[in-house]
Write a protein that holds these residues in place. Structure first.
Motif, PDB file in Angstrom:
ATOM      1  N   SER A 225       0.830  -1.208   0.000  1.00 56.90           N
ATOM      2  CA  SER A 225       0.000   0.000   0.000  1.00 56.90           C
ATOM      3  C   SER A 225       0.864   1.257   0.000  1.00 56.90           C
ATOM      4  N   ASP A 226       1.856   1.287   0.883  1.00 55.92           N
ATOM      5  CA  ASP A 226       2.751   2.448   0.970  1.00 55.92           C
ATOM      6  C   ASP A 226       3.466   2.706  -0.348  1.00 55.92           C
ATOM      7  N   LYS A 227       4.074   1.660  -0.881  1.00 59.38           N
ATOM      8  CA  LYS A 227       4.928   1.834  -2.060  1.00 59.38           C
ATOM      9  C   LYS A 227       4.157   1.919  -3.369  1.00 59.38           C
ATOM     10  N   LEU A 228       3.204   1.021  -3.572  1.00 58.31           N
ATOM     11  CA  LEU A 228       2.524   0.959  -4.865  1.00 58.31           C
ATOM     12  C   LEU A 228       1.354   1.941  -4.948  1.00 58.31           C
ATOM     13  N   ILE A 229       0.402   1.786  -4.045  1.00 59.54           N
ATOM     14  CA  ILE A 229      -0.793   2.631  -4.151  1.00 59.54           C
ATOM     15  C   ILE A 229      -0.454   4.095  -3.896  1.00 59.54           C
ATOM     16  N   TYR A 230       0.166   4.370  -2.735  1.00 59.60           N
ATOM     17  CA  TYR A 230       0.402   5.771  -2.376  1.00 59.60           C
ATOM     18  C   TYR A 230       1.752   6.285  -2.851  1.00 59.60           C
ATOM     19  N   GLY A 231       2.672   5.402  -3.166  1.00 63.21           N
ATOM     20  CA  GLY A 231       3.971   5.829  -3.657  1.00 63.21           C
ATOM     21  C   GLY A 231       4.027   5.981  -5.166  1.00 63.21           C
ATOM     22  N   GLU A 232       3.276   5.175  -5.881  1.00 66.58           N
ATOM     23  CA  GLU A 232       3.307   5.230  -7.346  1.00 66.58           C
ATOM     24  C   GLU A 232       1.983   5.700  -7.941  1.00 66.58           C
ATOM     25  N   VAL A 233       0.904   4.997  -7.645  1.00 69.29           N
ATOM     26  CA  VAL A 233      -0.374   5.304  -8.291  1.00 69.29           C
ATOM     27  C   VAL A 233      -0.841   6.726  -7.963  1.00 69.29           C
ATOM     28  N   TRP A 234      -0.843   7.079  -6.691  1.00 70.22           N
ATOM     29  CA  TRP A 234      -1.317   8.405  -6.298  1.00 70.22           C
ATOM     30  C   TRP A 234      -0.384   9.523  -6.765  1.00 70.22           C
ATOM     31  N   GLU A 235       0.837   9.196  -7.130  1.00 70.19           N
ATOM     32  CA  GLU A 235       1.803  10.215  -7.574  1.00 70.19           C
ATOM     33  C   GLU A 235       1.843  10.395  -9.086  1.00 70.19           C
ATOM     34  N   ARG A 236       1.087   9.600  -9.815  1.00 72.57           N
ATOM     35  CA  ARG A 236       1.065   9.749 -11.280  1.00 72.57           C
ATOM     36  C   ARG A 236       0.504  11.124 -11.625  1.00 72.57           C
ATOM     37  N   PRO A 237       1.110  11.808 -12.582  1.00 69.72           N
ATOM     38  CA  PRO A 237       0.716  13.196 -12.863  1.00 69.72           C
ATOM     39  C   PRO A 237      -0.551  13.354 -13.710  1.00 69.72           C
ATOM     40  N   GLN A 238      -1.092  12.277 -14.247  1.00 63.09           N
ATOM     41  CA  GLN A 238      -2.225  12.399 -15.160  1.00 63.09           C
ATOM     42  C   GLN A 238      -3.507  12.873 -14.466  1.00 63.09           C
ATOM     43  N   LEU A 239      -3.617  12.617 -13.170  1.00 60.15           N
ATOM     44  CA  LEU A 239      -4.734  13.128 -12.377  1.00 60.15           C
ATOM     45  C   LEU A 239      -4.169  13.805 -11.134  1.00 60.15           C
ATOM     46  N   SER A 240      -4.810  14.861 -10.724  1.00 57.42           N
ATOM     47  CA  SER A 240      -4.390  15.524  -9.491  1.00 57.42           C
ATOM     48  C   SER A 240      -4.802  14.657  -8.294  1.00 57.42           C
ATOM     49  N   LYS A 241      -4.171  14.901  -7.160  1.00 56.70           N
ATOM     50  CA  LYS A 241      -4.563  14.181  -5.946  1.00 56.70           C
ATOM     51  C   LYS A 241      -6.004  14.529  -5.577  1.00 56.70           C
ATOM     52  N   ARG A 242      -6.397  15.764  -5.845  1.00 57.04           N
ATOM     53  CA  ARG A 242      -7.772  16.175  -5.588  1.00 57.04           C
ATOM     54  C   ARG A 242      -8.741  15.321  -6.400  1.00 57.04           C
ATOM     55  N   ASP A 243      -8.462  15.162  -7.696  1.00 52.19           N
ATOM     56  CA  ASP A 243      -9.330  14.345  -8.541  1.00 52.19           C
ATOM     57  C   ASP A 243      -9.298  12.882  -8.117  1.00 52.19           C
ATOM     58  N   ARG A 244      -8.131  12.377  -7.788  1.00 57.37           N
ATOM     59  CA  ARG A 244      -8.028  10.984  -7.326  1.00 57.37           C
ATOM     60  C   ARG A 244      -8.859  10.786  -6.054  1.00 57.37           C
ATOM     61  N   SER A 245      -8.825  11.762  -5.167  1.00 51.93           N
ATOM     62  CA  SER A 245      -9.613  11.664  -3.934  1.00 51.93           C
ATOM     63  C   SER A 245     -11.100  11.639  -4.230  1.00 51.93           C
ATOM     64  N   LEU A 246     -11.550  12.506  -5.113  1.00 54.49           N
ATOM     65  CA  LEU A 246     -12.972  12.554  -5.459  1.00 54.49           C
ATOM     66  C   LEU A 246     -13.421  11.223  -6.066  1.00 54.49           C
ATOM     67  N   ILE A 247     -12.612  10.681  -6.950  1.00 50.89           N
ATOM     68  CA  ILE A 247     -12.916   9.390  -7.581  1.00 50.89           C
ATOM     69  C   ILE A 247     -12.934   8.276  -6.536  1.00 50.89           C
ATOM     70  N   THR A 248     -11.965   8.286  -5.644  1.00 52.68           N
ATOM     71  CA  THR A 248     -11.865   7.238  -4.631  1.00 52.68           C
ATOM     72  C   THR A 248     -13.043   7.283  -3.674  1.00 52.68           C
ATOM     73  N   VAL A 249     -13.421   8.473  -3.234  1.00 52.60           N
ATOM     74  CA  VAL A 249     -14.586   8.604  -2.353  1.00 52.60           C
ATOM     75  C   VAL A 249     -15.831   8.057  -3.058  1.00 52.60           C
ATOM     76  N   ALA A 250     -16.011   8.413  -4.320  1.00 50.31           N
ATOM     77  CA  ALA A 250     -17.172   7.920  -5.069  1.00 50.31           C
ATOM     78  C   ALA A 250     -17.161   6.395  -5.185  1.00 50.31           C
ATOM     79  N   ALA A 251     -16.013   5.831  -5.502  1.00 47.45           N
ATOM     80  CA  ALA A 251     -15.921   4.377  -5.669  1.00 47.45           C
ATOM     81  C   ALA A 251     -16.170   3.655  -4.346  1.00 47.45           C
ATOM     82  N   LEU A 252     -15.570   4.138  -3.268  1.00 42.10           N
ATOM     83  CA  LEU A 252     -15.753   3.485  -1.971  1.00 42.10           C
ATOM     84  C   LEU A 252     -17.204   3.571  -1.515  1.00 42.10           C
TER      85      LEU A 252
END
Length: 107
Positions: free
Chosen positions: A24-51
């Motif tokens: 989780s630390d390395k892959l999800i939050y270290g790589e996936v969340w750091e990809r520049p194609q989506l902002s962290k704000r957008d990733r958060s909105l998507i994640t909240v909706a999915a959960l």
């Protein structure tokens, strides 16, 4: 690359399933969340909706908190919950509303 920040949820399970916390630390939050194609704000909105849609209430609380830190407003979270009520179901929306209420009251 700097070490990604951890979370209370990952720390609670680290002693029991350390590899899951590490991944989780390395892959999800270290790589996936750091990809520049989506902002962290957008990733958060998507994640909240999915959960919310999947009824993952235990994880929803932490991700609503993260969303607020990442610039999503309380009004936007409220609107996501309202909007998804018609796609994921009324019970998931009502539960998400209670989770959001608790998060909003804490912060």
């Amino acid at each position: 690359m700097p070490a990604p920040p951890t979370s209370p949820a990952r720390e609670r399970i680290r002693g029991t399933v350390p590899k899951l916390a590490e991944i989780s630390d390395k892959l999800i939050y270290g790589e996936v969340w750091e990809r520049p194609q989506l902002s962290k704000r957008d990733r958060s909105l998507i994640t909240v909706a999915a959960l919310m849609a999947m009824g993952r209430d235990a994880q929803l609380e932490g991700h609503i908190s993260r969303a607020l830190q990442n610039g999503v407003t309380k009004d936007e979270i409220s609107e996501v919950i309202t909007h998804l009520a018609f796609y994921s179901g009324w019970p998931t929306a009502m539960t998400a509303a209670l989770v959001a209420k608790g998060v909003f009251e804490k912060g």
